[in-house]
Design a protein around this motif. Structure first.
Motif, PDB file in Angstrom:
ATOM      1  N   GLY A 117      79.586   8.443 114.959  1.00 30.09           N
ATOM      2  CA  GLY A 117      78.802   9.641 114.689  1.00 30.09           C
ATOM      3  C   GLY A 117      79.120  10.225 113.331  1.00 30.09           C
ATOM      4  N   TRP A 118      80.411  10.308 113.015  1.00 29.12           N
ATOM      5  CA  TRP A 118      80.797  10.815 111.691  1.00 29.12           C
ATOM      6  C   TRP A 118      80.307   9.883 110.583  1.00 29.12           C
ATOM      7  CZ3 TRP A 118      83.774   8.841 107.726  1.00 29.12           C
ATOM      8  CH2 TRP A 118      84.076   9.732 106.676  1.00 29.12           C
ATOM      9  N   LEU A 119      80.470   8.571 110.773  1.00 25.49           N
ATOM     10  CA  LEU A 119      80.012   7.614 109.763  1.00 25.49           C
ATOM     11  C   LEU A 119      78.509   7.722 109.539  1.00 25.49           C
ATOM     12  CD1 LEU A 119      82.104   4.494 110.861  1.00 25.49           C
ATOM     13  CD2 LEU A 119      82.299   5.663 108.665  1.00 25.49           C
ATOM     14  N   SER A 120      77.760   7.901 110.619  1.00 29.37           N
ATOM     15  CA  SER A 120      76.307   8.041 110.496  1.00 29.37           C
ATOM     16  C   SER A 120      75.938   9.308 109.735  1.00 29.37           C
ATOM     17  CB  SER A 120      75.672   8.069 111.893  1.00 29.37           C
ATOM     18  OG  SER A 120      75.956   6.881 112.602  1.00 29.37           O
ATOM     19  N   GLU A 121      76.602  10.394 110.077  1.00 28.11           N
ATOM     20  CA  GLU A 121      76.340  11.665 109.394  1.00 28.11           C
ATOM     21  C   GLU A 121      76.669  11.569 107.912  1.00 28.11           C
ATOM     22  OE1 GLU A 121      78.916  15.607 109.284  1.00 28.11           O
ATOM     23  OE2 GLU A 121      77.889  15.401 111.216  1.00 28.11           O
ATOM     24  N   ARG A 122      77.808  10.944 107.598  1.00 29.46           N
ATOM     25  CA  ARG A 122      78.210  10.827 106.195  1.00 29.46           C
ATOM     26  C   ARG A 122      77.283   9.896 105.434  1.00 29.46           C
ATOM     27  NH1 ARG A 122      79.018  13.312 102.161  1.00 29.46           N
ATOM     28  NH2 ARG A 122      80.224  12.337 100.516  1.00 29.46           N
ATOM     29  N   THR A 123      76.786   8.844 106.097  1.00 24.82           N
ATOM     30  CA  THR A 123      75.820   7.949 105.454  1.00 24.82           C
ATOM     31  C   THR A 123      74.574   8.716 105.032  1.00 24.82           C
ATOM     32  OG1 THR A 123      76.585   5.997 106.656  1.00 24.82           O
ATOM     33  CG2 THR A 123      74.324   5.936 105.821  1.00 24.82           C
ATOM     34  N   LEU A 124      74.043   9.533 105.932  1.00 22.61           N
ATOM     35  CA  LEU A 124      72.855  10.323 105.605  1.00 22.61           C
ATOM     36  C   LEU A 124      73.116  11.248 104.422  1.00 22.61           C
ATOM     37  CD1 LEU A 124      71.609  11.094 109.200  1.00 22.61           C
ATOM     38  CD2 LEU A 124      70.293   9.924 107.432  1.00 22.61           C
ATOM     39  N   ARG A 125      74.281  11.846 104.387  1.00 19.14           N
ATOM     40  CA  ARG A 125      74.588  12.758 103.284  1.00 19.14           C
ATOM     41  C   ARG A 125      74.740  12.019 101.967  1.00 19.14           C
ATOM     42  NH1 ARG A 125      78.849  17.127 105.989  1.00 19.14           N
ATOM     43  NH2 ARG A 125      77.321  18.122 107.362  1.00 19.14           N
ATOM     44  N   ARG A 126      75.381  10.831 102.007  1.00 20.12           N
ATOM     45  CA  ARG A 126      75.530  10.063 100.774  1.00 20.12           C
ATOM     46  C   ARG A 126      74.184   9.644 100.215  1.00 20.12           C
ATOM     47  NH1 ARG A 126      80.451   7.772  99.202  1.00 20.12           N
ATOM     48  NH2 ARG A 126      79.232   7.162  97.373  1.00 20.12           N
ATOM     49  N   PHE A 127      73.274   9.212 101.076  1.00 18.18           N
ATOM     50  CA  PHE A 127      71.952   8.828 100.588  1.00 18.18           C
ATOM     51  C   PHE A 127      71.180  10.046 100.094  1.00 18.18           C
ATOM     52  CE2 PHE A 127      72.841   4.769 102.460  1.00 18.18           C
ATOM     53  CZ  PHE A 127      72.042   3.872 101.767  1.00 18.18           C
ATOM     54  N   ALA A 128      71.372  11.192 100.736  1.00 21.12           N
ATOM     55  CA  ALA A 128      70.723  12.411 100.259  1.00 21.12           C
ATOM     56  C   ALA A 128      71.266  12.810  98.892  1.00 21.12           C
ATOM     57  CB  ALA A 128      70.932  13.545 101.264  1.00 21.12           C
ATOM     58  N   GLU A 129      72.561  12.617  98.687  1.00 22.88           N
ATOM     59  CA  GLU A 129      73.180  12.946  97.405  1.00 22.88           C
ATOM     60  C   GLU A 129      72.736  11.987  96.304  1.00 22.88           C
ATOM     61  OE1 GLU A 129      77.269  12.634  98.403  1.00 22.88           O
ATOM     62  OE2 GLU A 129      77.281  14.440  99.652  1.00 22.88           O
ATOM     63  N   ASP A 130      72.657  10.696  96.639  1.00 22.70           N
ATOM     64  CA  ASP A 130      72.398   9.662  95.638  1.00 22.70           C
ATOM     65  C   ASP A 130      70.921   9.346  95.468  1.00 22.70           C
ATOM     66  OD1 ASP A 130      75.127   9.561  95.533  1.00 22.70           O
ATOM     67  OD2 ASP A 130      75.318   7.649  96.573  1.00 22.70           O
ATOM     68  N   GLY A 131      70.093   9.676  96.488  1.00 19.60           N
ATOM     69  CA  GLY A 131      68.705   9.215  96.463  1.00 19.60           C
ATOM     70  C   GLY A 131      68.666   7.741  96.836  1.00 19.60           C
ATOM     71  N   GLY A 132      67.481   7.147  96.777  1.00 20.13           N
ATOM     72  CA  GLY A 132      67.395   5.714  97.048  1.00 20.13           C
ATOM     73  C   GLY A 132      66.600   5.394  98.289  1.00 20.13           C
ATOM     74  N   PRO A 133      66.807   4.196  98.837  1.00 28.62           N
ATOM     75  CA  PRO A 133      65.980   3.680  99.932  1.00 28.62           C
ATOM     76  C   PRO A 133      66.359   4.298 101.272  1.00 28.62           C
ATOM     77  CG  PRO A 133      67.689   2.112  99.395  1.00 28.62           C
ATOM     78  CD  PRO A 133      67.801   3.227  98.387  1.00 28.62           C
ATOM     79  N   VAL A 134      65.841   3.704 102.347  1.00 29.11           N
ATOM     80  CA  VAL A 134      66.149   4.156 103.704  1.00 29.11           C
ATOM     81  C   VAL A 134      67.652   4.050 103.931  1.00 29.11           C
ATOM     82  CG1 VAL A 134      65.829   3.654 106.146  1.00 29.11           C
ATOM     83  CG2 VAL A 134      63.890   3.471 104.575  1.00 29.11           C
ATOM     84  N   PRO A 135      68.298   5.108 104.420  1.00 27.34           N
ATOM     85  CA  PRO A 135      69.745   5.047 104.652  1.00 27.34           C
ATOM     86  C   PRO A 135      70.112   3.915 105.606  1.00 27.34           C
ATOM     87  CG  PRO A 135      68.960   7.310 104.788  1.00 27.34           C
ATOM     88  CD  PRO A 135      67.743   6.435 104.722  1.00 27.34           C
TER      89      PRO A 135
END
Length: 339
Positions: A117-135
């Motif tokens: 759950g934490w890894l999933s949440e952090r993945t979403l935040r990293r992609f939101a921070e960096d932009g890019g494709p589907v997380p």
């Protein structure tokens, strides 16, 4: 819940709190206790390799994956680490990588699910921070660990690739002799070659599944790894241009001789630039590695290979006497972008 896919932040927090656990990012003061957690887990699960304190110290030095935001250390009320998770991602990368473990004595309490759950949440935040494709979150595990497979499957992950660990005996069998074409020279890896080898690696792996260019930081973690052995590594140079045509970067884990019952030289990276392929460079580098490993008193040469490698690496390794001894898997989960 984000589009019914990513777990609520409160979900993993409730699970850990319900198990009587606390959490915070990992820090330098945690190195020994963190490494002890991983060692306890490895003692039971018998992975091929696991991180030691020196490896964790490198992780804490990362600037692009700063530990304050990208590690989670889970502690009992006595402040003993009982689980951890961490994530890495390149700024322009198409995926994040997740890592973690749960103390064997604390398994089957929902902690592994909480880490996902934490890894999933952090993945979403990293992609939101960096932009890019589907997380996308990717986790590598050994196929022997059925409980990890079930955990990932229940969390919505799927297997996307298989990899083979391969060994080649060095004692009591003849070692291959391969000569390079005229105009190519094989030299021992040295720090003066590091940047050119990094660029050659990025070029050589441009057509490999899942590969992303290595920047200076991630490359530094490779060549400066505590187990890196430049004396067992080699580079093939084009005599005319001075360009790096191919390379073999090796490591050696002295502790594995105790845990696995034999000493091995491990080829971390092997690559040949496209314009130099078909000239026997990979064979020459592997043959050279075997001789270096044998001279250093090692019993086996080992490496890992993508089972679907487009360059035909698996067939090459088998021809050189390597045989598969273990299998690992890459598991992925994609998350819809929050609306």
């Amino acid at each position: 819940m984000l589009n019914d896919e990513a777990p609520r932040s409160a979900s993993w927090r409730r699970a850990l709190a319900g198990a009587g656990l606390e959490w915070r990012p990992a820090a330098e003061r945690d190195l020994d206790a963190w490494a002890a957690l991983i060692a306890r887990t490895a003692e039971v699960e018998k992975p091929v390799w696991f991180e030691r304190a020196a490896d964790l110290g490198q992780i804490l030095q990362s600037k692009k994956n700063h530990p304050a935001a990208n590690t989670l250390l889970v502690l009992d009320r006595g402040a003993v680490p009982r689980a951890y998770a961490r994530i890495t991602k390149n700024r322009d990368g198409e995926k994040a990588y997740g890592f973690g473990c749960v103390d064997p004595g604390w398994q089957h309490r929902g902690i592994g699910t909480a880490l996902l759950g934490w890894l999933s949440e952090r993945t979403l935040r990293r992609f939101a921070e960096d932009g890019g494709p589907v997380p996308r979150l990717r986790i590598h595990i050994e196929q022997q660990h059925d409980h990890q497979q079930q955990l990932l499957r229940n969390a919505g992950f799927r297997v996307v690739r298989y990899f083979n660990e391969m060994h080649r005996p060095l004692n009591g069998v003849p070692l291959p002799e391969v000569r390079l074409d005229e105009g190519l020279d094989l030299v021992t890896m040295g720090p003066e070659l590091s940047e050119e080898v990094r660029l050659a690696h990025n070029a050589a792996f441009r057509d490999h599944w899942g590969s992303e260019p290595r920047d200076e930081e991630s490359w530094g973690f490779t060549v400066n790894d505590p187990q890196a052995r430049p004396d067992l590594s080699a580079v093939v140079l084009d005599r005319g241009s001075g360009s790096v045509a191919g390379y073999q970067l090796a490591s050696h884990d002295p502790d594995s001789a105790v845990s696995r019952g034999y000493s091995e030289g491990y080829t971390e990276l092997l690559g040949v630039r496209r314009e130099y392929r078909g000239r026997g460079i990979a064979q020459a580098l592997l043959a050279d590695a075997m001789r270096r490993f044998a001279a250093a008193g090692m019993d086996r040469a080992s490496l890992d290979v993508d089972s679907e490698n487009p360059t035909g690496a698996l067939a090459l390794y088998e021809k050189m006497g390597y045989a598969a001894v273990n299998r690992s898997q890459a598991w992925d989960k994609e998350f819809p972008v929050p609306g």
